[in-house]
Design a protein around this motif. Structure first.
Motif, mmCIF file in Angstrom:
data_model
loop_
_atom_site.group_PDB
_atom_site.id
_atom_site.type_symbol
_atom_site.label_atom_id
_atom_site.label_comp_id
_atom_site.label_asym_id
_atom_site.label_seq_id
_atom_site.Cartn_x
_atom_site.Cartn_y
_atom_site.Cartn_z
ATOM 1 N N SER A 1 24.463 -17.373 -4.984
ATOM 2 C CA SER A 1 25.881 -17.239 -5.337
ATOM 3 C C SER A 1 26.142 -16.023 -6.227
ATOM 4 C CB SER A 1 26.342 -18.506 -6.059
ATOM 5 O OG SER A 1 25.475 -18.782 -7.133
ATOM 6 N N ARG A 2 25.097 -15.509 -6.857
ATOM 7 C CA ARG A 2 25.254 -14.358 -7.760
ATOM 8 C C ARG A 2 23.875 -13.758 -8.039
ATOM 9 N NH1 ARG A 2 24.659 -17.080 -13.146
ATOM 10 N NH2 ARG A 2 24.710 -19.306 -12.700
ATOM 11 N N ILE B 1 20.380 -11.899 -8.446
ATOM 12 C CA ILE B 1 19.317 -11.422 -7.556
ATOM 13 C C ILE B 1 19.401 -12.090 -6.189
ATOM 14 C CG2 ILE B 1 16.806 -11.476 -7.265
ATOM 15 C CD1 ILE B 1 16.677 -11.110 -10.393
ATOM 16 N N ARG C 1 25.280 -24.000 -6.907
ATOM 17 C CA ARG C 1 25.386 -25.383 -7.384
ATOM 18 C C ARG C 1 26.542 -26.122 -6.734
ATOM 19 N NH1 ARG C 1 24.852 -24.783 -13.760
ATOM 20 N NH2 ARG C 1 25.664 -22.743 -13.206
ATOM 21 N N LEU D 1 19.932 -28.285 -8.446
ATOM 22 C CA LEU D 1 18.472 -28.429 -8.365
ATOM 23 C C LEU D 1 17.903 -29.067 -9.632
ATOM 24 C CD1 LEU D 1 17.580 -25.025 -6.635
ATOM 25 C CD2 LEU D 1 17.906 -27.256 -5.560
ATOM 26 N N ASN E 1 14.639 -18.872 -5.248
ATOM 27 C CA ASN E 1 15.135 -17.885 -6.216
ATOM 28 C C ASN E 1 15.836 -18.524 -7.411
ATOM 29 O OD1 ASN E 1 16.409 -15.118 -7.001
ATOM 30 N ND2 ASN E 1 18.169 -16.469 -6.624
ATOM 31 N N TYR F 1 10.535 -21.482 -19.800
ATOM 32 C CA TYR F 1 10.802 -20.567 -18.680
ATOM 33 C C TYR F 1 9.527 -19.847 -18.264
ATOM 34 C CZ TYR F 1 12.674 -16.503 -16.178
ATOM 35 O OH TYR F 1 12.924 -15.526 -15.236
ATOM 36 N N LYS G 1 7.174 -20.200 -14.826
ATOM 37 C CA LYS G 1 6.922 -19.080 -13.900
ATOM 38 C C LYS G 1 5.424 -18.873 -13.686
ATOM 39 C CE LYS G 1 11.152 -17.968 -12.900
ATOM 40 N NZ LYS G 1 11.671 -18.126 -11.531
ATOM 41 N N LEU H 1 16.441 -7.315 -14.874
ATOM 42 C CA LEU H 1 17.670 -6.848 -14.232
ATOM 43 C C LEU H 1 18.924 -7.403 -14.907
ATOM 44 C CD1 LEU H 1 16.568 -7.361 -10.518
ATOM 45 C CD2 LEU H 1 16.152 -5.412 -12.012
ATOM 46 N N THR I 1 21.638 -9.322 -14.879
ATOM 47 C CA THR I 1 22.309 -10.474 -14.258
ATOM 48 C C THR I 1 22.731 -11.395 -15.398
ATOM 49 O OG1 THR I 1 20.294 -11.777 -14.163
ATOM 50 C CG2 THR I 1 20.726 -10.345 -12.269
HETATM 51 N N1 LIG Z 1 17.326 -11.202 -14.077
HETATM 52 C C1 LIG Z 1 16.101 -10.898 -14.480
HETATM 53 O O1 LIG Z 1 15.890 -9.985 -15.291
HETATM 54 C C2 LIG Z 1 14.916 -11.660 -13.928
HETATM 55 C C3 LIG Z 1 13.643 -11.249 -14.320
HETATM 56 C C4 LIG Z 1 12.530 -11.916 -13.811
HETATM 57 C C5 LIG Z 1 12.720 -12.970 -12.939
HETATM 58 N N2 LIG Z 1 13.971 -13.354 -12.595
HETATM 59 C C6 LIG Z 1 14.097 -14.487 -11.651
HETATM 60 O O2 LIG Z 1 14.965 -14.142 -10.594
HETATM 61 C C7 LIG Z 1 15.644 -15.314 -10.117
HETATM 62 C C8 LIG Z 1 17.135 -15.067 -10.087
HETATM 63 O O3 LIG Z 1 17.566 -14.765 -11.416
HETATM 64 P P1 LIG Z 1 19.008 -14.143 -11.713
HETATM 65 O O4 LIG Z 1 18.810 -13.200 -12.839
HETATM 66 O O5 LIG Z 1 19.657 -13.681 -10.469
HETATM 67 O O6 LIG Z 1 19.772 -15.444 -12.267
HETATM 68 P P2 LIG Z 1 21.348 -15.745 -12.409
HETATM 69 O O7 LIG Z 1 22.142 -14.508 -12.293
HETATM 70 O O8 LIG Z 1 21.482 -16.586 -13.626
HETATM 71 O O9 LIG Z 1 21.658 -16.631 -11.093
HETATM 72 C C9 LIG Z 1 21.070 -17.904 -11.022
HETATM 73 C C10 LIG Z 1 21.305 -18.491 -9.646
HETATM 74 O O10 LIG Z 1 20.642 -19.766 -9.619
HETATM 75 C C11 LIG Z 1 21.600 -20.789 -9.397
HETATM 76 N N3 LIG Z 1 21.329 -21.929 -10.246
HETATM 77 C C12 LIG Z 1 21.249 -21.955 -11.601
HETATM 78 N N4 LIG Z 1 21.042 -23.214 -12.028
HETATM 79 C C13 LIG Z 1 21.010 -23.989 -10.925
HETATM 80 C C14 LIG Z 1 20.856 -25.383 -10.707
HETATM 81 N N5 LIG Z 1 20.730 -26.256 -11.719
HETATM 82 N N6 LIG Z 1 20.882 -25.837 -9.442
HETATM 83 C C15 LIG Z 1 21.060 -24.982 -8.410
HETATM 84 N N7 LIG Z 1 21.222 -23.656 -8.535
HETATM 85 C C16 LIG Z 1 21.189 -23.183 -9.792
HETATM 86 C C17 LIG Z 1 22.966 -20.208 -9.727
HETATM 87 O O11 LIG Z 1 23.955 -20.887 -8.966
HETATM 88 P P3 LIG Z 1 25.490 -21.072 -9.554
HETATM 89 O O12 LIG Z 1 26.151 -19.719 -9.407
HETATM 90 O O13 LIG Z 1 26.107 -22.081 -8.663
HETATM 91 O O14 LIG Z 1 25.359 -21.485 -10.983
HETATM 92 C C18 LIG Z 1 22.774 -18.752 -9.331
HETATM 93 O O15 LIG Z 1 22.973 -18.585 -7.947
HETATM 94 C C19 LIG Z 1 15.203 -16.435 -11.061
HETATM 95 O O16 LIG Z 1 14.121 -17.128 -10.468
HETATM 96 C C20 LIG Z 1 14.731 -15.705 -12.296
HETATM 97 O O17 LIG Z 1 13.800 -16.439 -13.046
HETATM 98 C C21 LIG Z 1 15.073 -12.727 -13.076
#
Ligand SMILES: NC(=O)c1ccc[n+]([C@@H]2O[C@H](COP(=O)([O-])OP(=O)(O)OC[C@H]3O[C@@H](n4cnc5c(N)ncnc54)[C@H](OP(=O)(O)O)[C@@H]3O)[C@@H](O)[C@H]2O)c1
Length: 232
Positions: free
Chosen positions: A15-16, A18, A38, A64, A90, A154, A158, A187, A189
């Motif tokens: 939904s947003r 990565i 969600r 989830l 993801n 967290y 991981k 990143l 986000t």
């Molecule tokens: N951003 C970084 O710097 C970074 C670095 C290393 C790893 N990562 C990993 O990359 C992945 C994506 O991260 P992101 O930065 O894109 O995160 P984000 O912008 O916070 O987006 C999180 C996504 O997960 C969904 N989500 C959150 N809680 C949920 C729940 N309880 N049930 C179902 N869906 C849920 C959200 O859906 P809704 O929109 O409906 O809430 C959203 O689509 C994650 O695994 C994160 O650990 C990110």
């Protein structure tokens, strides 16, 4: 350009952030998509972004953090017009930033529920079908986080994702279901925050590499999306 025409990919948390970028990158390669958030209402921005591409879109939603929500996502994905060929686990959360001593068992459990238990449930539900069909790509989102004890649930979740991915890869060895884990880089986000090193769009094209691997290619490996950003 290598295409994924007629394949179906489920990207949790598309939904947003990565996950949305991964959905966009896959659509550019003609992959049909199962998008997830969600709630159904979370998905409107991703739907709008994908409307430029001639791919089929199937939406699923569910929390989830709740086993019933995980089951709803599994059943929703299994009701898509095609079987899941590519699974991006993801969706994840970070725990509240606080001294490691003050993190409660409930906070550990909740973070693990979303970041690990839900991932395992999705793999359990979808990997056997991939093996039976002789094709699958499972990509589990990892992290390069180091030495941030305030985010231990967290980062420990991981680390478990990495180990679980290697174990699942071993189970599926020789089946052409390739299981790898992906470090997207730090990143900008909602999760990464505004001071992150790279823009979210830099996750492409590297995030697609483990979905585009040749048959019987590498499995049980770490891919770093930022290693490939200059290809894009
Ligand atoms: N951003 C970084 O710097 C970074 C670095 C290393 C790893 N990562 C990993 O990359 C992945 C994506 O991260 P992101 O930065 O894109 O995160 P984000 O912008 O916070 O987006 C999180 C996504 O997960 C969904 N989500 C959150 N809680 C949920 C729940 N309880 N049930 C179902 N869906 C849920 C959200 O859906 P809704 O929109 O409906 O809430 C959203 O689509 C994650 O695994 C994160 O650990 C990110």
């Amino acid at each position: 350009m290598q295409l994924l025409t007629n394949k179906w990919a489920l990207i949790t948390g598309s939904s947003r952030g990565i996950g949305q970028q991964i959905a966009l990158g896959l659509a550019q390669r003609q992959c049909n998509l199962i998008i997830h958030g969600r709630q159904e209402s979370s998905l409107s921005a991703t739907r709008a972004l994908l409307s430029a591409y001639e791919v089929q879109i199937h939406a699923v939603w569910g929390d989830l953090g709740d086993p019933a929500g995980v089951q709803a996502v599994i059943e929703g994905a299994q009701a898509a017009p095609g079987p899941v060929d590519i699974l991006y686990n993801n969706a994840a959360i970070q725990n509240e930033y606080k001294p490691i001593w003050e993190i409660t068992p409930e906070e550990w459990q909740y973070t693990f529920q979303i970041n690990l238990w839900a991932m395992i449930a999705l793999c359990n539900a979808l990997a056997p079908g991939m093996r039976a069909r002789g094709f699958g790509r499972i990509i589990n989102l990892s992290s390069g986080i180091q030495d941030v004890p305030n985010l231990a649930p967290y980062s420990v979740s991981k680390a478990a994702v990495d180990k679980y991915s290697r174990d699942l890869a071993a189970e599926l060895k020789g089946s052409n279901v390739l299981v790898n884990y992906l470090d997207p880089g730090w990143l900008t986000t909602d999760l990464g925050g505004p001071h992150a090193m790279f823009g979210v769009e830099t996750v492409l094209p590297g995030a697609l590499v483990p979905a585009l691997l040749e048959d019987y290619g590498p499995s049980g490996r770490l891919f770093a999306a930022q290693d490939f950003k200059y290809l894009g």
